[in-house]
Design an enzyme around this catalytic site. Structure first.
Site, PDB file in Angstrom:
ATOM      1  N   TYR A 158       0.834  -1.203   0.000  1.00  0.00           N
ATOM      2  CA  TYR A 158       0.000   0.000   0.000  1.00  0.00           C
ATOM      3  C   TYR A 158       0.868   1.252   0.000  1.00  0.00           C
ATOM      4  O   TYR A 158       0.630   2.187  -0.775  1.00  0.00           O
ATOM      5  CB  TYR A 158      -0.919  -0.023   1.221  1.00  0.00           C
ATOM      6  CG  TYR A 158      -1.825   1.184   1.323  1.00  0.00           C
ATOM      7  CD1 TYR A 158      -2.923   1.335   0.478  1.00  0.00           C
ATOM      8  CD2 TYR A 158      -1.598   2.175   2.272  1.00  0.00           C
ATOM      9  CE1 TYR A 158      -3.755   2.439   0.562  1.00  0.00           C
ATOM     10  CE2 TYR A 158      -2.428   3.284   2.374  1.00  0.00           C
ATOM     11  CZ  TYR A 158      -3.506   3.412   1.517  1.00  0.00           C
ATOM     12  OH  TYR A 158      -4.323   4.503   1.613  1.00  0.00           O
ATOM     13  N   ILE A 159       1.877   1.271   0.850  1.00  0.00           N
ATOM     14  CA  ILE A 159       2.786   2.416   0.912  1.00  0.00           C
ATOM     15  C   ILE A 159       3.475   2.624  -0.434  1.00  0.00           C
ATOM     16  O   ILE A 159       3.550   3.745  -0.954  1.00  0.00           O
ATOM     17  CB  ILE A 159       3.822   2.220   2.032  1.00  0.00           C
ATOM     18  CG1 ILE A 159       3.126   2.282   3.392  1.00  0.00           C
ATOM     19  CG2 ILE A 159       4.927   3.267   1.951  1.00  0.00           C
ATOM     20  CD1 ILE A 159       3.981   1.779   4.526  1.00  0.00           C
TER      21      ILE A 159
END
Length: 254
Positions: A158-159
């Site tokens: 996600y990051i």
């Protein structure tokens, strides 16, 4: 009462069936835009379009998954066939994935997150930009996250995906500035949505922990992110491009 921040504009919103996307659809329509909505859940899109039309707004929808290039193209084509042009786009669609340590992360989690958050954005941008170039320019806002500016634990794909959103934003802003297309991004902090509700439900105490790290000490409402996106899209930001705007209650200022 109808306002005029986006009066007369045609705006595409992805991930429009809930959360920030649905809040944006309501706000953009209130601010005078004709809205084109796309997401995977037809029942919610149909209900939202019905709600907007009942209030006198112009609204249409296309069911689709932004990770599929043909679906991204279909949403842009709907704007062109219905309203004759595309002025604005809010690329909001995204998913969160699992909160799992990197060394335990499954391949399918990485693939799903990157397909939606990165390939999906790529699919949307190329079709939106092509349409805007045909009609004298436009304005695009991409939805990143504070996770695109800093690291948070146990969410590596996600990051990475949200950092990529910022990279695409800056690259497109630089490439198309002279052709009249502005590209900016919002970077929301913790915002009430289906993604965060799921994360908080599976991780008791997480919301309190994140809020304790946020100077304003609370979770944002989706309408607050929608307001920032509307402002960035509007002509009031005519000299603003390539910018990432944190809407995070001061989180990244720590």
């Amino acid at each position: 009462m109808t306002n005029d921040l986006l009066l007369g504009k045609v705006a595409l919103i992805t991930g429009a069936s809930s959360g920030i996307g649905a809040a944006s659809a309501r706000l953009f329509a209130q601010e005078g835009a004709a809205v084109v909505l796309t997401a995977r859940r037809e029942d919610r899109l149909a209900a939202l379009v019905g709600e907007l039309r009942d209030k006198g707004a112009q609204a249409v929808y296309a069911v689709g998954d932004v990770s599929v290039a043909e679906d991204a193209a279909k949403a842009v084509d709907l704007a062109l066939s219905t309203y004759g042009r595309l002025d604005l786009a809010f690329n909001n669609a995204g998913i969160g994935g699992d909160r799992t340590p990197l060394h335990l992360m499954a391949d399918e989690v990485y693939d799903t997150v990157m397909d939606t958050n990165v390939r999906g954005l790529f699919n949307c941008l190329r079709h939106e930009i092509a349409a805007m170039l045909e009609h004298g320019g436009g304005s695009i806002v991409n939805n990143s996250s504070v996770a695109g500016l800093v690291a948070i634990p146990a969410a590596a794909p996600y990051i990475a995906s949200k950092h990529a959103v910022i990279g695409f934003t800056r690259a497109a802003a630089d490439e198309y500035a002279k052709q009249g297309i502005r590209v900016n991004a919002v970077a929301p902090g913790t915002t009430r949505s289906e993604i965060t509700t799921d994360w908080f439900g599976r991780n008791p105490g997480l919301e309190d922990h994140v809020n304790a790290l946020t100077p304003q000490g609370r979770t944002a409402e989706p309408e607050e992110i929608a307001a920032a996106a509307a402002w960035l899209l509007s002509d009031r930001c005519a000299f603003l491009t390539g910018t990432v705007l944190p809407v995070d209650g001061g989180f990244v200022n720590q």
